[in-house]
Design an enzyme around this catalytic site. Structure first.
Site, short mmCIF file in Angstrom:
data_model
loop_
_atom_site.label_atom_id
_atom_site.label_comp_id
_atom_site.label_asym_id
_atom_site.label_seq_id
_atom_site.Cartn_x
_atom_site.Cartn_y
_atom_site.Cartn_z
N PRO A 125 40.71 44.95 41.69
CA PRO A 125 40.85 45.96 40.83
C PRO A 125 40.27 46.56 39.11
O PRO A 125 41.14 45.61 39.36
CB PRO A 125 42.23 46.84 41.47
N ARG A 126 40.11 47.67 39.28
CA ARG A 126 38.94 47.68 37.62
C ARG A 126 39.58 47.99 36.61
O ARG A 126 40.38 49.65 37.45
CB ARG A 126 37.87 47.92 38.36
N GLY B 11 44.15 45.78 34.58
CA GLY B 11 45.07 45.24 33.57
C GLY B 11 45.12 44.06 34.78
O GLY B 11 46.05 42.74 34.21
N LEU B 12 44.37 43.71 35.29
CA LEU B 12 44.61 42.51 36.74
C LEU B 12 43.15 41.29 35.64
O LEU B 12 42.91 40.47 36.66
CB LEU B 12 44.39 42.96 37.97
N GLY C 3 40.16 41.21 35.24
CA GLY C 3 38.66 41.69 35.78
C GLY C 3 37.81 41.30 35.43
O GLY C 3 36.86 40.13 35.86
N SER C 4 37.03 41.61 33.98
CA SER C 4 36.31 40.69 33.62
C SER C 4 35.93 39.60 32.95
O SER C 4 35.43 38.71 33.14
CB SER C 4 35.97 41.58 31.61
N SER C 5 37.70 38.45 32.76
CA SER C 5 37.50 37.19 32.22
C SER C 5 37.33 36.65 33.28
O SER C 5 36.64 35.52 33.64
CB SER C 5 38.70 37.34 31.05
N ALA C 6 37.64 37.14 34.67
CA ALA C 6 37.25 36.12 36.30
C ALA C 6 36.03 35.97 36.18
O ALA C 6 35.40 35.64 36.16
CB ALA C 6 37.72 37.21 37.66
N ASP D 96 44.58 35.75 29.16
CA ASP D 96 44.05 35.47 30.93
C ASP D 96 43.27 34.54 31.14
O ASP D 96 43.25 33.73 32.09
CB ASP D 96 43.05 37.27 30.82
#
Length: 588
Positions: free
Chosen positions: A393-394, A397-398, A400-403, A450
């Site tokens: 989910p964008r 705070g999960l 997502g960008s660094s993943a 992260d």
């Protein structure tokens, strides 16, 4: 040695439409085998001869010094090690031996008692040349070391020719002789080792030539110095055999060298040694305790989530197609909004103004920078298409960008058949590489947490104290058993998301300004990590929950209600009223 002007090659480049765009570039920095010619040597110094060679010094001219300074900065070399001989034109150049004396004297504080290896910056050997082996063979006290390769009769009159006895000792050095004047066919390229005790011979040679008013031509080639040393028995000169070298003096020779590397790369591709398609994934993460103190030399506990992941694919393009293709994500990078302005507004509310396109571009650009900074000349340059998909989910705070960045870098390394270690990057430093993509390339405020958890996986305790970075360049990371944790639930709403970088920016400034609320808050948040870990290990879930609750309270005090967000506050209040503990998973 890089103070020459490469006049013959420059003229050839200017006359050839295929290569005219390379005019004005120093010969040593022309592309060859996927990297600058000089990068082949830097790779040998840094990787092949790690621990044996260094530091790297370079002498150039006043015209090219700014270009070499830029090259050095990108490769993390001090520009103070780039010395100009003061000349501006080919007619005013000093000559190679004077350049050598100049840099040895100018950097005497760096050289000290070290031995010196001297390389002409336009020299390349065939792939089987081993610099470490050469240095080890010619490393005896009081020696000067050379290499030679065998040539046919037609080349003898164009080269400096060595005569070598059965023990590898040079007995004569003949400059461009007639084939009839020497039985030797051993040509000597411009790479030499000088034991420290032999360095004074350079100044002695120049002093003798000055006394003879010999002129620049008598000192313009380092081979003239070596011949003088041999003829005057100033030092024992040893020679080692190599299979061959590239002579890049004109456009035809440059094209031959490029063709050699192109054929080598195609052979590698045809062998199937490199994958034509790779796929890499990385999961979302949750910051449990301590975040966001990772941006302020604090401590954190973080957990990787198996529920969501970002995936990147790379697929090779057909042979001969050297492009890099990054198809846009029609949802995240949309340029067409069928519902009109309302649809555009709704999309921007969820995805912001930037989608996945800039993330993949930044990852590819960083990977290219890593290859250059390494440098890594052995890479096979292939065109490819890179694309991604994510279920994370964008903007909630999960991470997502660094993943996506982590997946992209993993895929780029795998596709090109190399490892971070081959570029001199320790595994513990890869989280910093991922962070640099966001901070340096995309201008996002972020911390290391992260990236560390996404590289290590599982449940990790992290200590970002400055003392760790000062001593080794990265923090202290410890894996903890996931079984220590109680059941956890995740609540998120993509309609209420926001970019974390915007949240962090003002707090970072307040930290720099020594705002007492931020300073004391970050110290307590970081300290609570130790208490939370101790509670988990003792099976004290109430104690662990108290640390999560306090983490949220401290963040609220530092970031304000506006920084937390009205919807997040509402969820927190509802759960609190039911006797449950909640905190933000990150800063989205």
């Amino acid at each position: 040695l890089a103070a020459g002007y490469g006049s013959r090659l420059e003229a050839g480049l200017a006359e050839d439409p295929e290569f005219a765009h390379l005019t004005g570039i120093p010969k040593a920095l022309l592309p060859c085998g996927g990297v600058a010619l000089l990068d082949h040597w830097l790779h040998k110094f840094r990787v092949v001869c790690r621990g044996l060679v260094g530091p790297v010094l370079l002498v150039t001219n006043e015209t090219f010094k700014p270009v070499f300074d830029e090259w050095a900065l990108k490769r993390k070399l001090p520009t103070s090690n780039i010395i100009s001989d003061g000349s501006w034109t080919n007619d005013t150049r000093l000559g190679a031996v004077r350049d050598l004396e100049l840099i040895i004297k100018a950097k005497a504080d760096v050289i000290k008692q070290k031995n010196v290896v001297v390389v002409a910056s336009d020299l390349l050997f065939f792939d089987d040349f081993n610099l470490r082996s050469f240095l080890e063979k010619t490393g005896s006290e009081g020696e000067v070391g050379l290499v030679y390769y065998n040539v046919d009769d037609s080349e003898v009159s164009k080269r400096g020719i060595l005569e070598v006895d059965e023990k590898g000792t040079v007995t004569a050095f003949v400059e461009k002789p007639s084939p009839a004047d020497t039985p030797s066919r051993k040509a000597c390229p411009a790479i030499y080792t000088f034991q420290n005790s032999t360095l004074p011979q350079i100044s002695s040679f120049l002093a003798e030539k000055d006394a003879q008013n010999a002129g620049r031509n008598a000192v313009d080639a380092p081979g003239l110095l070596v011949r003088w040393i041999v003829e005057n028995a100033k030092a024992q000169v040893k020679a080692a055999e190599v299979s061959g070298r590239f002579d890049i003096g004109n456009i035809a020779q440059y094209k031959e060298t490029i063709a050699y590397y192109a054929a080598r790369d195609q052979k590698t591709i045809n062998s199937g040694a490199l994958p034509n398609k790779v796929q890499e994934s990385c999961n979302a993460r949750v910051g449990l305790v301590g975040n966001p103190s990772d941006q302020f030399n604090g401590k954190t506990l973080a957990l990787l989530l198996g529920n969501f992941e970002a995936t990147v694919w790379i697929e090779a393009l057909p042979p001969g197609d050297s492009r890099v293709l990054i198809p846009s994500d029609p949802e995240a990078d949309g340029t067409e909004f069928k519902g009109g302005l309302h649809s555009l507004q709704a999309t921007v509310d969820v995805y912001g103004y930037y989608g996945t396109l800039r993330i993949l571009q930044a990852a590819c650009k960083t990977f290219s920078d890593l290859l250059a900074a390494g440098p890594y000349p052995g890479i096979v340059r292939r065109g490819f298409k890179i694309q991604c998909a994510t279920t994370i989910p964008r903007s909630v705070g999960l991470a997502g960008s660094s993943a996506l960045i982590t997946s992209a870098l993993r895929a780029l390394f795998k596709f090109h058949g190399i490892t971070p270690e081959e570029l001199g990057i320790k595994p513990e430093m890869m989280p910093q590489v991922v962070l640099d993509v966001e901070v340096k390339e995309l201008g996002v405020n972020a911390g290391l947490m992260d990236r560390v958890i996404q590289f290590l996986g599982g449940f990790v305790a992290m200590d970002f104290s400055q003392e760790h970075f000062d001593s080794r360049g990265y923090g202290e990371y410890r894996k903890l058993p996931v079984a220590l944790l109680p059941p956890l639930f995740l609540a998120y709403n993509t309609r209420a998301g926001g970019e974390s970088g915007k949240v962090h920016a003002p707090v970072k400034q307040r930290f720099k300004d020594k705002d007492p609320v931020v300073l004391s808050g970050m110290i307590e948040v970081a300290g609570n990590c130790d208490r939370a870990e101790a509670a988990l290990k003792a099976g004290d879930m109430r104690g662990f929950a108290a640390m999560l609750k306090r983490n949220f309270e401290l963040r609220r005090a530092m970031y304000s209600d506006a920084g937390i967000g009205a919807r997040n506050l509402k969820v927190w209040e509802v759960l609190n009223a039911q006797g449950m503990v909640a905190k933000q998973s990150g800063s989205g």
